[in-house]
Structures are given as structure tokens and as C-alpha cells.
Enzyme design. Sequence first.
Site, PDB file in Angstrom:
ATOM      1  N   HIS A  34       0.839  -1.198   0.000  1.00  0.00           N
ATOM      2  CA  HIS A  34       0.000   0.000   0.000  1.00  0.00           C
ATOM      3  C   HIS A  34       0.873   1.248   0.000  1.00  0.00           C
ATOM      4  O   HIS A  34       2.073   1.188   0.298  1.00  0.00           O
ATOM      5  CB  HIS A  34      -0.913   0.024   1.236  1.00  0.00           C
ATOM      6  CG  HIS A  34      -0.150   0.154   2.534  1.00  0.00           C
ATOM      7  ND1 HIS A  34       0.375  -0.938   3.194  1.00  0.00           N
ATOM      8  CD2 HIS A  34       0.197   1.247   3.267  1.00  0.00           C
ATOM      9  CE1 HIS A  34       0.998  -0.530   4.285  1.00  0.00           C
ATOM     10  NE2 HIS A  34       0.909   0.794   4.352  1.00  0.00           N
ATOM     11  N   HIS A  71       5.724   6.024  -2.373  1.00  0.00           N
ATOM     12  CA  HIS A  71       6.370   4.738  -2.649  1.00  0.00           C
ATOM     13  C   HIS A  71       5.562   3.619  -2.024  1.00  0.00           C
ATOM     14  O   HIS A  71       4.734   3.841  -1.134  1.00  0.00           O
ATOM     15  CB  HIS A  71       7.795   4.714  -2.078  1.00  0.00           C
ATOM     16  CG  HIS A  71       7.827   4.742  -0.577  1.00  0.00           C
ATOM     17  ND1 HIS A  71       7.683   5.904   0.150  1.00  0.00           N
ATOM     18  CD2 HIS A  71       7.965   3.737   0.336  1.00  0.00           C
ATOM     19  CE1 HIS A  71       7.747   5.636   1.438  1.00  0.00           C
ATOM     20  NE2 HIS A  71       7.909   4.328   1.586  1.00  0.00           N
TER      21      HIS A  71
END
Length: 200
Positions: A45, A132
Site C-alpha cells: 500500500h 512509494h
Amino acid sequence: MTGPSVRCFVCLVPSEEVRESLEAFLVPWRRQHRDFKWVRREQLHLTLKFCGEQPQETVDALGETLEGTVRALSSFSLAAVGTGCFPRTGTQRVLWCGLDGDRDALLRLVERVEEGAVAAGLERERRPFSPHLTLARLRPGQTLPRGFLDDFRHPEPFGTPWTVGEILLMRSDLGPQGPRYSLLGQIPLDGGDQHAPRGG
């Protein structure tokens, strides 16, 4: 009387195609470096806001304030591309996959999430946002083998770009086998804000 606290965070998740592509790339690395703390495919995630331990009433308020600050934004597109390690200097601890696409829309979403969090009583995040997907963490005292990052680099996209159409409020329960996530709420991006950047 205050109830038990809840460890939670706000995030978005990549498409199943992206997760499958990442997993195919990571399989041999997981086998070679079993001592790294690899993130499971279903837990990949992008964290928009880590909230830490919060009273239940604060978590409830967060869900409500996010509805007000986020729902009117439009959906947008992101792509998973590139790999690397944080920090770039010093002791490297976190392996990551980069994100590209409609970064203006992503930054606007992060701003709205912060607004909702502050309105719910949380402190504003002071660190700069770095989009990221965390792939693995090194344990205390571990170091990357010589030449690891040169071999680990993957400049090509993982899967095709996906549409970000909602954010998730997740609970995180820590355990000996790593964190266990459970969904507390999801808020769609309905596109009512005509000033929001639009993704492709």
C-alpha cells in the site's frame, strides 16, 4: 472513560495486476533473503497518513472528517515503476517501489488527508511526502549485501497504470508474524471538486 486505542493509517492500494507483477519480481529475492522483513503482497500500500495509536473516538472522527475533505476529489492515475532503498545515504533500511503518474493529484489528495487528520485532532505531518510502496525492511543491525541494489534495480513499470478511486482507513495490529491489517472504512473519490487535478 476512554476505550482502548487503535493503531491505524490512511492509505491507497495498487491494483491486483500491479501487486501480481511486483510479487513475480520479488519471489526470487524473498527466497534469497529470507531474513528481510518482506511485505506480503496483500499488504502492499501507499501510506497517505500514519496515525499511530489513537483513541477510538479520534478514529471515528477521522473517518468523518476525511469524508468532508477527500470525497469531492476526482480519481486519478498512478503507475508503479522503479525500485530503490531508503535512506539514500547512511544505513539503508527500506526497499521500495516508486510511483509515477498524476503526482499533482496525489499531492492534493495528501493535503486533503492532512486537513482531515488535523481536523480530527491529529498532529500535522512534518516530514516531506515521498510516494512509494514499501517492499521490505531490514532488521536492526542488518546491512544490504555488496552489489544488492545494482541487481535489485528494476526501471520498468510493474503492470499497467491503475485508477485511484478511493482511500482506505486501516487498522494495524502488531504481532510476532508481522502486522495484521483490517479495514475500518473506505472513502471514494467522487469527483465533485472542479478544481481538483484530473488523472488520465
